[in-house]
Scaffold this active site. Structure first.
Site, PDB file in Angstrom:
ATOM      1  N   HIS A 216       6.011 -24.327   3.059  1.00 48.35           N
ATOM      2  CA  HIS A 216       5.962 -23.227   4.025  1.00 48.35           C
ATOM      3  C   HIS A 216       5.692 -21.871   3.398  1.00 48.35           C
ATOM      4  CE1 HIS A 216       9.816 -21.183   3.153  1.00 48.35           C
ATOM      5  NE2 HIS A 216      10.216 -22.364   2.775  1.00 48.35           N
TER       6      HIS A 216
HETATM    7  N1  UDP Z   1      15.313 -28.038   6.730  1.00 50.93           N
HETATM    8  C1  UDP Z   1      15.602 -28.699   7.897  1.00 50.93           C
HETATM    9  N2  UDP Z   1      14.569 -29.298   8.586  1.00 50.93           N
HETATM   10  C2  UDP Z   1      13.281 -29.283   8.140  1.00 50.93           C
HETATM   11  C3  UDP Z   1      13.004 -28.612   6.927  1.00 50.93           C
HETATM   12  C4  UDP Z   1      14.035 -27.983   6.243  1.00 50.93           C
HETATM   13  O1  UDP Z   1      16.752 -28.757   8.317  1.00 50.93           O
HETATM   14  O2  UDP Z   1      12.404 -29.828   8.810  1.00 50.93           O
HETATM   15  C5  UDP Z   1      16.409 -27.371   6.008  1.00 50.93           C
HETATM   16  C6  UDP Z   1      16.591 -27.828   4.592  1.00 50.93           C
HETATM   17  O3  UDP Z   1      17.409 -28.973   4.536  1.00 50.93           O
HETATM   18  C7  UDP Z   1      17.225 -26.620   3.928  1.00 50.93           C
HETATM   19  C8  UDP Z   1      16.612 -25.461   4.672  1.00 50.93           C
HETATM   20  O4  UDP Z   1      16.085 -25.994   5.890  1.00 50.93           O
HETATM   21  O5  UDP Z   1      18.624 -26.603   4.120  1.00 50.93           O
HETATM   22  C9  UDP Z   1      15.509 -24.863   3.868  1.00 50.93           C
HETATM   23  O6  UDP Z   1      14.804 -23.958   4.623  1.00 50.93           O
HETATM   24  P1  UDP Z   1      13.335 -23.483   4.291  1.00 50.93           P
HETATM   25  O7  UDP Z   1      12.664 -24.504   3.446  1.00 50.93           O
HETATM   26  O8  UDP Z   1      12.717 -23.124   5.589  1.00 50.93           O
HETATM   27  O9  UDP Z   1      13.556 -22.118   3.512  1.00 50.93           O
HETATM   28  P2  UDP Z   1      13.879 -21.727   2.006  1.00 50.93           P
HETATM   29  O10 UDP Z   1      15.036 -22.542   1.546  1.00 50.93           O
HETATM   30  O11 UDP Z   1      12.644 -21.947   1.201  1.00 50.93           O
HETATM   31  O12 UDP Z   1      14.223 -20.279   2.064  1.00 50.93           O
END
Ligand code: UDP
Length: 380
Positions: A216
């Site tokens: 993403h």
């Molecule tokens: N997550 C979720 N469903 C999805 C994809 C990610 O619940 O389809 C959760 C994942 O387990 C983690 C969090 O979202 O806890 C991560 O979010 P994201 O990847 O959007 O953001 P980042 O961590 O990179 O800031």
């Protein structure tokens, strides 16, 4: 100018959140706040993530109260989004007059919440402070550096994050190393999932016999050559192992415009974003995770799954050092595919860099005791 902070006996904490990982992080802290006498919490949801499967599902699954304010701000450029949030959050702060503003991570909602509060002289506590990629091209890096700079209390998840802040000259009494709130959440929910049932059954996936992918970050979605390398690597991997990819709405929108969309959809199991428990199941029983997500890199480690990180660098350097995480800059598809093939079946060292699963408790206990704390004399 030095100014003492004094608190009322009952403290009102105003939490600003807006993006998927923030709902997950805030869930444990909010539970701890709710069970601590003398603390109340007001939730402000900026609206940055608004689809039901990017927002509502987490409030329901993680047992969180509904937001007290929903600002409905999303889309547009970074500047426009952050500016609109700044204005709207300020209005809420003027109305609610909280004692502390709590922000998480590194999104536009984080920066807008912190900035609105700091300008009104409301002290800011930043959860997940001190993380650095040292890549100023990332919007997240800008958000986290600026948020740290205007926060009163910096709750860090790791030793590396604390060391970054020390190097930048932050005084020791502002840096509170508490561990990672995501580890707290993982400990709570990780034991609740079983292999082969539910979503895994629907997708025909078996334990340790598939790759889970998530993508993403703007550095990948907005650079066609990088996205192409990722897509080609995942298609190639899918010839030997099933690959499942819950698509972030932004990533789906970009991919659907590409020439590779139909080949991708044919070989890789493309699904909508999933709820937290479904995600935990997919993560825990995967053979490998390929991701550019910060949170997912750590969750891979929590469930002892090797992870290939589709980025040039990571904030979670301890996982690379311990052999759980491999950086695979997505510039050449073959190199990404090779990184996935090499990491499959590997196992890193037994390390525990994210605390003891009590980060939320430590944060809330710290805030609860602030009246008697020497920190209340800190200059702001
Ligand atoms: N997550 C979720 N469903 C999805 C994809 C990610 O619940 O389809 C959760 C994942 O387990 C983690 C969090 O979202 O806890 C991560 O979010 P994201 O990847 O959007 O953001 P980042 O961590 O990179 O800031």
């Amino acid at each position: 100018m030095s100014q003492a902070i004094s608190f009322r006996p009952d403290k009102k904490i105003l939490t600003v959140l807006g993006a998927r990982p923030q709902f997950i992080k805030a869930s444990v802290v909010s539970h701890a706040i709710a069970t601590t006498p003398g603390l109340t919490e007001v939730f402000v949801h900026t609206g940055q993530h608004f689809d039901a499967n990017m927002s509502e599902v987490f409030f329901a699954e993680l047992g969180m109260k509904k937001p007290d304010y929903f600002l409905d701000i999303h889309g547009g450029t970074h500047g426009a989004m952050t500016g609109r949030m700044l204005e709207a959050v300020e209005q809420v702060l003027l109305q609610e007059k909280p004692d502390i503003v709590l922000v998480y991570g590194d999104t536009n909602s984080t920066l807008a919440g912190a900035l609105a509060a700091a300008k009104l002289h409301i002290p800011v506590a930043h959860v997940e402070a001190g993380l650095r990629s040292f890549n100023m091209a990332m919007p997240e890096e800008i958000n986290r550096i600026l948020t740290d700079r205007i926060s009163q209390w910096l709750f860090t998840p790791t030793r590396a994050a604390s060391a970054n802040l020390q190097r930048e000259g932050y005084p020791a009494d502002k840096i509170i190393e508490v561990g990672d709130v995501m580890y707290d959440v993982a400990l709570h929910y990780g034991s609740r999932v079983t292999p082969g049932t539910g979503l895994m059954a629907q997708l025909g996936l078996t334990e340790k016999n598939y790759v889970l992918a998530t993508v993403h970050r703007q550095e990948n979605t907005d650079h066609p050559e990088r996205l192409t390398a990722i897509v080609e690597a995942l298609i190639a991997t899918a010839h030997t192992l099933p690959v499942v990819w819950p698509l972030h709405p932004r990533t789906r929108a970009v991919l659907q415009q590409t020439a590779q969309w139909s080949a991708l959809a044919q070989h890789v199991k493309l699904i909508d974003p999933v709820g937290y428990l479904d995600m935990v199941q997919l993560e825990k029983f995967a053979a490998l995770i390929a991701t550019d997500s910060g949170g997912v890199q750590k969750e891979a480690f929590f469930y002892k799954v090797p992870c290939v990180t589709l980025r040039d660098e990571t904030e979670w350097v301890e996982l690379v050092d311990a052999g759980w995480n491999w950086l695979a800059p997505p510039t050449i598809a073959g190199a990404v595919q090779a990184a996935i093939a090499n990491a499959l079946g590997s196992r890193g060292q037994e390390v525990q860099p994210y605390g003891a699963g009590d980060a939320a408790e430590k944060i809330v206990s710290f805030i609860g005791k602030l009246d008697q704390s020497p920190f209340s004399e800190n200059p702001r």
